[in-house]
Structure formats: C-alpha cells, structure tokens
Design an enzyme around this catalytic site. Structure first.
Site, PDB file in Angstrom:
ATOM      1  N   ASN A 102      10.414   4.684   3.097  1.00 53.96           N
ATOM      2  CA  ASN A 102      10.193   3.834   4.258  1.00 53.96           C
ATOM      3  C   ASN A 102      11.425   3.016   4.649  1.00 53.96           C
ATOM      4  O   ASN A 102      12.257   2.680   3.812  1.00 53.96           O
ATOM      5  CB  ASN A 102       9.056   2.846   3.944  1.00 53.96           C
ATOM      6  CG  ASN A 102       7.718   3.530   3.816  1.00 53.96           C
ATOM      7  OD1 ASN A 102       7.238   4.164   4.746  1.00 53.96           O
ATOM      8  ND2 ASN A 102       7.098   3.404   2.654  1.00 53.96           N
ATOM      9  N   CYS A 137       8.733   9.867   0.211  1.00 55.73           N
ATOM     10  CA  CYS A 137       8.055  10.893   1.000  1.00 55.73           C
ATOM     11  C   CYS A 137       7.945  12.146   0.151  1.00 55.73           C
ATOM     12  O   CYS A 137       8.965  12.763  -0.159  1.00 55.73           O
ATOM     13  CB  CYS A 137       8.826  11.199   2.277  1.00 55.73           C
ATOM     14  SG  CYS A 137       8.109  12.551   3.224  1.00 55.73           S
ATOM     15  N   HIS A 152       6.705   3.964  12.854  1.00 55.38           N
ATOM     16  CA  HIS A 152       6.765   4.000  11.392  1.00 55.38           C
ATOM     17  C   HIS A 152       7.794   5.064  11.011  1.00 55.38           C
ATOM     18  O   HIS A 152       7.508   6.262  11.059  1.00 55.38           O
ATOM     19  CB  HIS A 152       5.380   4.360  10.842  1.00 55.38           C
ATOM     20  CG  HIS A 152       5.287   4.356   9.347  1.00 55.38           C
ATOM     21  ND1 HIS A 152       4.421   3.536   8.668  1.00 55.38           N
ATOM     22  CD2 HIS A 152       5.925   5.083   8.398  1.00 55.38           C
ATOM     23  CE1 HIS A 152       4.525   3.759   7.364  1.00 55.38           C
ATOM     24  NE2 HIS A 152       5.440   4.704   7.189  1.00 55.38           N
ATOM     25  N   ARG A 206       0.836  -1.211   0.000  1.00 54.47           N
ATOM     26  CA  ARG A 206       0.000   0.000   0.000  1.00 54.47           C
ATOM     27  C   ARG A 206       0.870   1.260   0.000  1.00 54.47           C
ATOM     28  O   ARG A 206       0.969   1.953  -1.000  1.00 54.47           O
ATOM     29  CB  ARG A 206      -0.944  -0.023   1.219  1.00 54.47           C
ATOM     30  CG  ARG A 206      -2.090   1.002   1.146  1.00 54.47           C
ATOM     31  CD  ARG A 206      -1.730   2.393   1.646  1.00 54.47           C
ATOM     32  NE  ARG A 206      -1.236   2.417   3.012  1.00 54.47           N
ATOM     33  CZ  ARG A 206      -0.743   3.497   3.594  1.00 54.47           C
ATOM     34  NH1 ARG A 206      -0.651   4.643   2.906  1.00 54.47           N
ATOM     35  NH2 ARG A 206      -0.285   3.468   4.831  1.00 54.47           N
ATOM     36  N   ASP A 207       1.529   1.542   1.093  1.00 56.99           N
ATOM     37  CA  ASP A 207       2.342   2.746   1.223  1.00 56.99           C
ATOM     38  C   ASP A 207       3.515   2.730   0.249  1.00 56.99           C
ATOM     39  O   ASP A 207       3.911   3.769  -0.280  1.00 56.99           O
ATOM     40  CB  ASP A 207       2.840   2.851   2.666  1.00 56.99           C
ATOM     41  CG  ASP A 207       3.447   4.196   2.994  1.00 56.99           C
ATOM     42  OD1 ASP A 207       3.300   5.135   2.197  1.00 56.99           O
ATOM     43  OD2 ASP A 207       4.088   4.309   4.050  1.00 56.99           O
ATOM     44  N   HIS A 240      10.761   6.818   8.448  1.00 55.64           N
ATOM     45  CA  HIS A 240      11.330   7.018   7.128  1.00 55.64           C
ATOM     46  C   HIS A 240      12.829   7.266   7.289  1.00 55.64           C
ATOM     47  O   HIS A 240      13.280   7.722   8.337  1.00 55.64           O
ATOM     48  CB  HIS A 240      10.663   8.202   6.419  1.00 55.64           C
ATOM     49  CG  HIS A 240       9.313   7.871   5.867  1.00 55.64           C
ATOM     50  ND1 HIS A 240       8.767   8.533   4.786  1.00 55.64           N
ATOM     51  CD2 HIS A 240       8.385   6.950   6.231  1.00 55.64           C
ATOM     52  CE1 HIS A 240       7.573   8.033   4.515  1.00 55.64           C
ATOM     53  NE2 HIS A 240       7.320   7.073   5.377  1.00 55.64           N
TER      54      HIS A 240
END
Length: 310
Positions: A261, A252, A219, A30-31, A221
C-alpha cells in the site's frame, strides 16, 4: 534549520486546482496487517489504532469479519472491537464479505462497513467464487440490510487497472462495476490498483468514466513506484478521499516484489507540501509507524518514515 530536521516539507501550493482538504482512509490496521504471517496480539492492534487516532487520522479501517479460516490474523475482530476506545469524530469501518460477516458486524455494533468487489472475471472467481455479475446478488442483501440498519456502506473495486491473469482492464468495465455498487446503495466507491500497475493517464481516464467525483476514493499500491503520482492525478481530477496504510504496511499477494500500500506518511508529506489540509500530525504518525515496525520486527518500507525516524 531545514525542513528535514523539522519533519515538515516546505509548502508550495500546486498551480493546478486541488482539493483544499483530503480525507485519508487509513487501512493499516486491516489491509496492512491481514497478511502478516505471525499473529499480532490484539493489545498491539488496539494501541496501533489509538496511536493512529492520536496522530489526527479520522477514518481507521479497524478489521474485517471475514472467516478466520481464510484470514487468521483477523480472527480477533470481535475482541478488538469490544476493546476499542472509540474516539469522538473518528470512524472505525470494518470490511464484511457477505451476510454472515454483516451479522457479526451488527452484533458488534459497528456503524460503517465496506464490501469488496472485483472488476474482472478471474479475480471474482478466485477471490469471491463468483462471476462479476453474480457478485452483485451476494452484495445486494448485505447493502440493503446494512442501510436499513442505519450503517454507511463503502464499496471497494479491485483490479481496476490491471489483472495478473487478464492484463489491462478497460476503464468502461471498471466503471460499470462501480456504478452498480453505487446503485445498490454504497455511499462511496474506492477504486483499487490491486497490483500497482496503474499510471497517471489511466487514473484520469477511469475517473473520467464517472459522472462526478464526490463519491470516489482511490487506493493505490506502489509496486512500480507510481502510487504518489497516481494519487496526484486523482486529486487533480477532484478526488478528495485517498486510502493509505501507515508505514506502508501490507503487501500484494498477486504480484511478485509488490511493495504494498501507499504509505500514509509519504502521502501526508506530499499533501503538506502542496498546502492540502489533512489534519494529520506527521511526526506523530512517523513515530507510530516506527513503533509498529519494531513490533513486527522489520523496517518500515515508507521512504518518509525512514527519512524522518533516522
């Protein structure tokens, strides 16, 4: 034969107290894929999910019911879920932005959803078209209806450490948003370093603002190369759920040169070396990310993938 040839790190447990097992919340499908400019065929996405499950990952964030107008890459959400070979013992959460997204999720028969909140006013306005306070009025019916239907609900909080428009974000401000999401009925809270500016001390300070860590996930980055250090800081605070993306997929859009990520392979390498259980076959995961990199037509940004895949 050395550890590099084996594809396994040497296990040296930490002198600090760490969780015996970490749950990896895999966000690559997804991300990781949502900002890809070229549409990834649904057949490739389904194979990606199957390969990730084969590697031992048990939480795979499959897609999002956001409007196709805003995220064309995920316009195939219903088709993907209809074709998904759901494995026993594997969760397939989906992101829902609002009640319409929840309607679609319920129609698709999902059992786990996630909502996406902001810790800062500017990002709430730009991403949700609301204020920080107003976002809860939008989330309340989503969470209430989802829980009444028997769904599990996760809450994401974005911009937890820094905001490109507002600068550093006070830990108490983030914790206030997070606690309100838990009070609404979210079973888990994922604290997001959306632009990758956090440092380990900030992580410890923010986690310390909460009464306990059982409902917390992190979460990170890797914009400044701090994602693993920040993860280790969170683990030392007792957090045992970590979000990551296979092969380091995902960028991002709010910070120049952001590397996206935390790569799941980099995370597993560190955890394996610490003797922390994940249930993940690192070699199988590396092969999966190498395969997906081929489908996307570019190398994986994961250091571990590049070291082990040759």
């Amino acid at each position: 034969m050395g550890t590099r040839e084996l594809g396994l790190p040497e296990k040296v447990p930490s002198v600090y107290s760490l969780p015996e097992r970490v749950t990896i919340w895999e966000v690559g499908p997804r991300d990781g894929l949502q900002n890809e400019k070229s549409i990834v065929p649904v057949e490739v996405k389904l194979e990606f999910l199957a390969r990730l499950a084969d590697s031992g990952l048990t939480t795979l964030e499959a897609t999002s019911f956001v409007s196709p107008k805003w995220v064309p890459q995920l316009a195939d959400a219903e088709q993907l879920l209809a074709g998904l070979d759901q494995r026993e013992g594997v969760r397939y959460p989906v992101l829902v932005p609002n009640e319409r997204g929840l309607d679609r999720a319920l129609e698709a028969g999902v059992s786990h959803i996630a909502i996406f909140a902001s810790a800062t006013e500017t990002f709430a306005k730009k991403n949700l078209n609301s204020t920080v306070d107003e976002q809860f009025a939008m989330f309340e019916p989503v969470v209430t209806r989802a829980r009444a239907a028997g769904l599990d609900v996760r809450g994401y909080v974005s911009m937890c450490f820094g905001d490109p428009w507002e600068g550093a974000v006070p830990a108490a401000q983030v914790a206030g948003v997070g606690k309100r999401l838990l009070d609404l009925g979210c079973s888990q809270l994922s604290l997001g370093d959306t632009i990758g500016v956090a440092t380990a001390g900030q992580v410890e300070t923010l986690i310390g603002e909460f009464a306990g860590v059982d409902a917390l996930a992190v979460h990170f980055h890797d914009t400044y190369g701090q994602a693993l250090a920040n993860t280790l800081a969170a683990l030392r605070c007792g957090v045992s759920t970590v979000d990551s993306s296979a092969g380091g997929l995902g960028g991002c859009p709010y910070a120049e040169s952001a590397t996206g990520n935390l790569a799941t392979e980099d995370l597993v390498w560190m955890l394996d070396g610490l003797g922390v259980e994940t249930g993940v076959d690192l070699d199988a995961l590396v092969a999966t990310s190498k395969w997906m990199a081929g489908k996307l037509g570019r190398p994986s940004p994961s250091r571990v993938v590049n070291a082990l895949a040759g």
